[in-house]
Design a protein around this motif. Structure first.
Motif, short mmCIF file in Angstrom:
data_model
loop_
_atom_site.label_atom_id
_atom_site.label_comp_id
_atom_site.label_asym_id
_atom_site.label_seq_id
_atom_site.Cartn_x
_atom_site.Cartn_y
_atom_site.Cartn_z
N LYS A 45 43.70 43.92 42.57
CA LYS A 45 43.35 42.74 43.36
C LYS A 45 44.56 41.84 43.59
O LYS A 45 44.73 41.28 44.69
CB LYS A 45 42.25 41.97 42.65
N SER A 53 38.07 41.66 29.48
CA SER A 53 38.19 42.49 30.67
C SER A 53 39.43 43.37 30.56
O SER A 53 40.26 43.19 29.65
CB SER A 53 38.27 41.63 31.94
N ARG A 97 41.92 44.04 38.17
CA ARG A 97 42.70 42.82 38.36
C ARG A 97 44.05 43.13 38.97
O ARG A 97 44.52 42.43 39.88
CB ARG A 97 42.87 42.09 37.03
N GLN A 98 44.70 44.16 38.46
CA GLN A 98 46.01 44.54 39.00
C GLN A 98 45.91 44.92 40.48
O GLN A 98 46.76 44.53 41.28
CB GLN A 98 46.58 45.72 38.19
#
Length: 256
Positions: A203, A23, A200-201
């Motif tokens: 989130k 990812s 991801r960052q």
């Protein structure tokens, strides 16, 4: 992904191994090397997104993309995964040490267990992945290792001391390995990303204010994304940088 218009003919049919490829930045790198016609394998611990990525890319890539599940904190498991990648790819010429863990943590709350785990994920595994891969690079007649560090340790960021320590250590590891392996035609360089905005960052850590603040600091007034690291990584792994080793390449939009 971003259109990488530069084609590196030397990647065709070469074995490439990427850690943390399931990812984010890693997935962009996997896709970028696969698009160059390389034989690509990647190691990750997150099973579902990794399987999906491998299956999706294998439908259109020149070669099937191989996903290997392993916990890089386990040295024996790591070595087995690297050896399997080299065996199934047929050879190994490029290693991209991308895997890491950018967890935020306060100085006062760090325990010995947390510290050891952070170093294991961020720098210890990078050494042992390299140690396992180098015999295969030697067998191939040489190659390139690209280590992912970060500009975090240059920014005096107080909220991630264990991570910053590891990312600084990666530069020392890069230079030491470059000195060790240069006589065998194995080059070792590092990339230091700036604020790369991934799902991801967003989130976990980033919000509109923090992103806006970093873009304001950058010379390039746009958000940096994972695909912005593909071209630099391809360059460092390719013959285009054949005389370059023991160096660091900062990709931060001009924040420093």
């Amino acid at each position: 992904m971003a259109n990488i218009s530069v084609r590196h003919a030397d990647f065709a049919d070469r074995g490439v191994l990427i850690t943390g490829g399931g990812s984010g930045i890693g997935a962009a790198l996997v896709e970028g090397f696969a698009a160059q016609g390389a034989k690509v394998a990647f190691i990750d611990i997150a099973d579902e997104p990794s399987r999906e990525l491998g299956e999706r890319l294998s439908k259109t890539a020149r070669h099937p993309v191989l996903y290997l599940k392993a916990d890089l904190r386990n040295v024996a498991e790591t070595k087995a995964a690297v050896d399997r990648a080299a065996q199934q790819l047929g050879s190994l010429s490029v290693l991209v040490n991308n895997a890491g863990w950018d967890d935020r943590h306060e100085f006062e709350t760090v325990t010995e267990e947390y510290w050891d785990n952070a170093q294991a994920i961020n720098v210890k595994q990078m050494f042992f992945v390299s140690q396992a891969a180098v015999p295969h690079l030697r067998k191939a007649g040489g190659g390139a290792i690209v280590n992912f560090s970060s500009i975090a340790y240059l920014l005096n960021m107080g909220g991630l001391p264990a991570y910053a320590t590891a990312k600084a250590g990666i530069i020392g590891l890069t230079k030491s390995l470059a000195g060790k392996l240069g006589t065998e035609n194995i080059r070792v360089n590092a990339i230091l990303p700036g604020m790369i905005v991934t799902e991801r960052q967003k989130k976990l850590w980033l919000n509109d204010d923090s992103i806006t603040a970093m873009v304001a600091r950058q010379s390039l007034k746009r958000v940096l994304v994972a695909e912005d690291l593909v071209g630099p990584c391809l360059f460092l792994a390719s013959n285009a940088s054949a005389a370059m080793t023991a160096q660091t390449l900062i990709i931060d939009g001009g924040a420093l």
